[in-house]
Structure formats: structure tokens, C-alpha cells
Design a protein around this motif. Structure first.
Motif, mmCIF file in Angstrom:
data_model
loop_
_atom_site.group_PDB
_atom_site.id
_atom_site.type_symbol
_atom_site.label_atom_id
_atom_site.label_comp_id
_atom_site.label_asym_id
_atom_site.label_seq_id
_atom_site.Cartn_x
_atom_site.Cartn_y
_atom_site.Cartn_z
ATOM 1 N N TRP A 184 0.707 -1.049 0.099
ATOM 2 C CA TRP A 184 0.055 -0.045 0.057
ATOM 3 C C TRP A 184 0.853 1.324 0.000
ATOM 4 O O TRP A 184 0.618 2.143 -0.621
ATOM 5 C CB TRP A 184 -0.683 -0.039 1.191
ATOM 6 N N LEU A 185 1.971 1.253 0.918
ATOM 7 C CA LEU A 185 2.769 2.571 0.967
ATOM 8 C C LEU A 185 3.508 2.707 -0.447
ATOM 9 O O LEU A 185 3.540 3.790 -0.880
ATOM 10 C CB LEU A 185 3.903 2.336 1.868
ATOM 11 N N LYS A 186 3.989 1.712 -1.061
ATOM 12 C CA LYS A 186 4.553 1.790 -2.492
ATOM 13 C C LYS A 186 3.541 2.412 -3.443
ATOM 14 O O LYS A 186 3.961 3.400 -4.192
ATOM 15 C CB LYS A 186 4.984 0.622 -2.996
ATOM 16 N N ALA A 187 2.381 1.997 -3.458
ATOM 17 C CA ALA A 187 1.385 2.440 -4.294
ATOM 18 C C ALA A 187 0.930 3.849 -4.080
ATOM 19 O O ALA A 187 0.790 4.731 -4.909
ATOM 20 C CB ALA A 187 -0.042 1.652 -4.144
ATOM 21 N N ASP A 188 0.790 4.291 -2.625
ATOM 22 C CA ASP A 188 0.398 5.619 -2.268
ATOM 23 C C ASP A 188 1.724 6.432 -2.693
ATOM 24 O O ASP A 188 1.307 7.532 -3.036
ATOM 25 C CB ASP A 188 0.424 5.648 -0.788
ATOM 26 N N LEU A 189 2.897 6.304 -2.720
ATOM 27 C CA LEU A 189 4.000 7.309 -2.860
ATOM 28 C C LEU A 189 3.846 7.343 -4.589
ATOM 29 O O LEU A 189 3.940 8.521 -4.925
ATOM 30 C CB LEU A 189 5.007 6.451 -2.568
ATOM 31 N N LYS A 195 5.602 16.386 -7.536
ATOM 32 C CA LYS A 195 6.014 18.056 -6.789
ATOM 33 C C LYS A 195 5.286 18.194 -5.433
ATOM 34 O O LYS A 195 5.624 19.268 -4.870
ATOM 35 C CB LYS A 195 5.437 18.888 -7.915
ATOM 36 N N THR A 196 4.616 17.243 -4.816
ATOM 37 C CA THR A 196 4.028 17.267 -3.643
ATOM 38 C C THR A 196 4.896 16.838 -2.466
ATOM 39 O O THR A 196 5.240 15.737 -2.398
ATOM 40 C CB THR A 196 2.562 16.624 -3.438
ATOM 41 N N PRO A 197 5.200 17.735 -1.427
ATOM 42 C CA PRO A 197 6.076 17.106 -0.456
ATOM 43 C C PRO A 197 5.182 16.337 0.494
ATOM 44 O O PRO A 197 4.038 16.461 0.804
ATOM 45 C CB PRO A 197 6.539 18.622 0.335
ATOM 46 N N ILE A 198 5.863 15.245 1.089
ATOM 47 C CA ILE A 198 5.353 14.094 1.619
ATOM 48 C C ILE A 198 6.055 14.192 3.104
ATOM 49 O O ILE A 198 7.249 14.158 3.438
ATOM 50 C CB ILE A 198 5.659 12.547 1.192
ATOM 51 N N ILE A 238 14.581 3.043 3.431
ATOM 52 C CA ILE A 238 15.447 4.215 3.250
ATOM 53 C C ILE A 238 15.495 4.034 1.486
ATOM 54 O O ILE A 238 15.462 5.175 0.947
ATOM 55 C CB ILE A 238 16.720 4.086 3.825
ATOM 56 N N GLU A 239 15.470 2.896 0.866
ATOM 57 C CA GLU A 239 15.833 2.822 -0.374
ATOM 58 C C GLU A 239 14.524 3.170 -1.163
ATOM 59 O O GLU A 239 14.534 3.784 -2.045
ATOM 60 C CB GLU A 239 16.168 1.195 -0.857
ATOM 61 N N LEU A 240 13.295 2.941 -0.658
ATOM 62 C CA LEU A 240 11.828 3.290 -1.013
ATOM 63 C C LEU A 240 12.026 4.806 -1.345
ATOM 64 O O LEU A 240 11.526 5.235 -1.962
ATOM 65 C CB LEU A 240 10.868 2.687 -0.439
ATOM 66 N N PHE A 241 12.314 5.650 -0.101
ATOM 67 C CA PHE A 241 12.223 6.933 0.119
ATOM 68 C C PHE A 241 13.185 7.634 -1.035
ATOM 69 O O PHE A 241 12.891 8.595 -1.626
ATOM 70 C CB PHE A 241 12.602 7.588 1.372
ATOM 71 N N ALA A 242 14.215 7.096 -1.317
ATOM 72 C CA ALA A 242 15.222 7.471 -2.227
ATOM 73 C C ALA A 242 14.616 7.566 -3.622
ATOM 74 O O ALA A 242 15.194 8.426 -4.513
ATOM 75 C CB ALA A 242 16.471 6.783 -2.222
ATOM 76 N N HIS A 244 11.749 8.373 -4.223
ATOM 77 C CA HIS A 244 10.551 9.488 -4.094
ATOM 78 C C HIS A 244 11.230 10.721 -3.522
ATOM 79 O O HIS A 244 10.941 10.784 -2.087
ATOM 80 C CB HIS A 244 9.542 8.798 -3.617
ATOM 81 N N PRO A 245 12.001 11.446 -4.024
ATOM 82 C CA PRO A 245 12.623 12.529 -3.683
ATOM 83 C C PRO A 245 11.772 13.617 -2.630
ATOM 84 O O PRO A 245 12.130 14.399 -1.891
ATOM 85 C CB PRO A 245 13.348 13.038 -4.556
ATOM 86 N N ASN A 246 10.483 13.535 -3.061
ATOM 87 C CA ASN A 246 9.603 14.310 -2.310
ATOM 88 C C ASN A 246 9.009 13.957 -0.880
ATOM 89 O O ASN A 246 8.339 14.603 -0.138
ATOM 90 C CB ASN A 246 8.094 14.558 -3.417
ATOM 91 N N VAL A 247 9.555 12.657 -0.480
ATOM 92 C CA VAL A 247 9.351 12.445 0.913
ATOM 93 C C VAL A 247 10.520 13.223 1.542
ATOM 94 O O VAL A 247 11.734 13.207 1.503
ATOM 95 C CB VAL A 247 9.696 10.732 1.187
ATOM 96 N N LYS A 248 9.873 14.153 2.259
ATOM 97 C CA LYS A 248 10.865 15.266 3.141
ATOM 98 C C LYS A 248 11.128 14.655 4.471
ATOM 99 O O LYS A 248 11.933 15.256 5.222
ATOM 100 C CB LYS A 248 9.999 16.685 2.941
ATOM 101 N N ALA A 249 10.141 14.296 5.178
ATOM 102 C CA ALA A 249 10.365 14.100 6.831
ATOM 103 C C ALA A 249 9.349 12.790 7.089
ATOM 104 O O ALA A 249 8.450 12.411 6.679
ATOM 105 C CB ALA A 249 9.594 15.270 7.491
#
Length: 310
Positions: A184-189, A195-198, A238-242, A244-249
Motif C-alpha cells: 500500500w505504501l509503495k502504491a501511495d507514494l 511535486k507534492t512534499p510528503i 530508506i531505499e524506497l524513499f530514495a 521518491h525525493p518528495n519524501v521530506k520528513a
């Protein structure tokens, strides 16, 4: 004009003031949202926890720059993992009583390990596990996402995760995302505009310096970090967030300690606790009981201010 004359003439010129508007720093992007993070409230039906939670809520709502909502990072009640039905119900009743009397802000919750009813004598009860906490907090899912503003335009995307899972022996608990939740997280990202910060909220930290506070976890020259303290799937996340650079915090609680770690351009915040040292004192190691104020900006930047309420 020769070089000497040029330098002499330049020396006679007045110095430019640092307040010259042509040199002023550019204005910061517009603020999208101010919210208050509170977590590890660990309420029980006793005077001190109930009164202190009330004080904390009033402190938040009396801020001159008042937040628009609350995020609760989990461990709402003192403990449901090892308590029978009557003791758990008393804790939830205390929580509902204080929130009804003392809070007027909208609130979003994350499930904490102590919110899970793990009492071994209740495994056949339909409320065992996470059903009870989901009902009490009126959650539409143990993990979920939403946008602020709700239109999703020019705002931030929020993801709330469920960190607490049974361990390999079926007992509570260890920290990771179950396969269904990870998919679910992968699909949501993937479906969120790049362009939307997460901002991501989990009860147990994904990355945190707080896990190094206890020297008793050094065994034979090696750190042994419990799987109940930090996400055991941290490297995968960590690899998943990399990607998706819009994951900010990423925000968390659980440790009752305060830190701020930046790794791979993602900021990880562990945000203390409302209860301090589980109500025994207002300080746990070097972190005082408190809450955090977060300011989110349209350009994907953010600020945190930690506030002691007593």
C-alpha cells in the motif's frame, strides 16, 4: 584612470548597508500548515496524567500562533499490551474524558505499541489486537494517508503508518511494515504528485539516534539495537524513499527522547513525549516532557520547535 587612482576612489565611496533592500534575503515560501505533534501520552485514570494532559492541550491551544491540527504519534494510553479488559477500558475512558473537555482541534492518530490489546488471556476476544484502539480513536484504517489542504493542491501529503507487528513467535511486538502495508505504501507514494512534499508518521522510529542512549546495549564491543526500538525494515524504507525525493520528513515517538537526523535528504524527527519518564518525573534522560510544533512550507521545507508545557 590608473589602478592606484581607481582604488583610492573606491575607498572614498560609502559602505553599503546590510539593510539595503537589494541585498535582503529572499522571503521564505508561504507556510502551508502549523500543527502540533504530541505523543506517548500514556494516560491512565489517575490525577497526574489526566491533569498534565489537560495542561498540555491548553498550552498548545493558547499558542499565539495556534496550530491548525494535532498529530498524535501513538501510545495514547499507558498500556494495553499486558492488561485485562477492565484496566484497559479505564484508560480509554480517561482519554476520552480529557479530550472531550480540553481539546477543540482536529486530530489524526498513529497506533502505538501500548495501544494494542495484547493481553494473553483475551486472544479469542474480537477486540484483541488493534480492533479496540481503532474503535476508540475512530480510525478508518490502521495505516492511511490524507492531504492538507484536502484539495491536495499546493499542500503536503501525510502518510500514517502502523509500526507494531507480532514477532516471529506471534507475540507483541517488533517494528516493521507487514507485506500488505508495504505494498500500500509503495502504491501511495507512486500515485502522489512528485511535486507534492510528503510527511510520514510512524510510532516507532525508522531512523533515529535515540536508539544509542543505553550503553547496556553494547555487548562484547557491538551495539545490539532491539527490533522493538527501531524499524527492522529501515534499509528497505530508506531505499524506497530514495526513489521518491518528495519524501521530506519522517516523524516518530516511542523513545520518549528528542532527536533530528538527516539522511539521504530525508529529515527524521523523534519528538519526545508528553509523559516524560512515564509520569515518574518530567525528564527522561535529557528530554523534558513536551510537544512539538511543526511549520510546513510550500517549497517542501519545514521547521520543528520542541516545547516544554510545564
Amino acid at each position: 584612470m590608473n589602478r592606484r587612482s581607481l582604488l583610492k576612489a573606491a575607498g572614498a565611496l560609502p559602505l553599503l548597508s546590510v539593510t539595503n533592500p537589494t541585498l535582503a534575503a529572499p522571503q521564505r515560501a508561504a507556510r502551508v500548515l502549523r500543527f502540533a505533534y504530541l505523543g506517548d501520552t500514556h494516560i491512565q485514570a489517575e490525577r497526574k496524567p489526566m491533569q498534565s494532559l489537560s495542561n498540555c492541550l491548553h498550552h498548545i491551544q493558547k499558542q499565539a500562533d495556534k496550530p491548525s491540527m494535532l498529530l498524535h504519534g501513538g501510545d495514547v494510553i499507558m498500556d494495553a499490551l499486558g492488561q485485562d479488559r477492565d484496566r484497559v477500558q479505564a484508560q480509554w475512558t480517561a482519554w476520552q474524558q480529557v479530550m472531550k473537555a480540553d481539546n477543540s482541534l482536529p486530530i489524526q492518530y498513529c497506533i502505538g505499541n501500548h495501544d494494542v490489546w495484547g493481553f494473553s488471556g483475551a486472544k479469542t476476544d474480537p477486540m484483541w489486537g488493534k480492533k479496540w484502539v481503532a474503535d476508540q480513536l475512530q480510525l478508518n484504517g490502521r495505516y492511511r494517508s490524507f492531504d492538507w489542504p484536502a484539495t491536495g493542491k499546493n499542500g503536503w501529503h501525510f502518510i500514517i503508518l502502523d509500526s507494531t507487528q507480532p514477532d516471529a513467535n506471534g507475540k507483541w511486538y517488533t517494528a516493521h511494515l507487514d507485506p500488505e502495508q508495504l505494498d500500500w505504501l509503495k502504491a501511495d507514494l507512486a500515485k502522489t504528485d512528485a511535486k507534492t512534499p510528503i510527511l510520514i508518521l510512524s510510532h516507532i522510529p525508522i531512523v533515529s539516534a535515540t536508539v544509542f542512549y543505553d550503553k547496556q546495549n553494547v555487548k562484547e564491543g557491538n551495539w545490539l539495537i532491539p527490533g522493538s526500538w527501531n524499524h527492522t525494515d529501515a534499509t528497505d524504507l530508506i531505499e524506497l524513499f530514495a526513489r521518491h525525493p518528495n519524501v521530506k520528513a519522517c516523524l516518530s515517538g516511542h523513545m520518549h527522547l528528542l532527536d533530528h537526523v538527516t539522511y539521504n535528504n530525508v529529515q527524521y524527527f523523534c519528538n519526545g513525549s508528553v509523559c516524560g519518564n512515564w509520569w515518574a518525573s518530567d525528564t527522561y534522560h535529557q528530554t523534558k516532557a513536551g510537544y512539538a510544533l511543526f511549520d510546513l512550507y510550500a517549497d517542501g521545507t519545514l521547521n520543528r520547535t520542541y516545547v516544554s508545557y510545564e
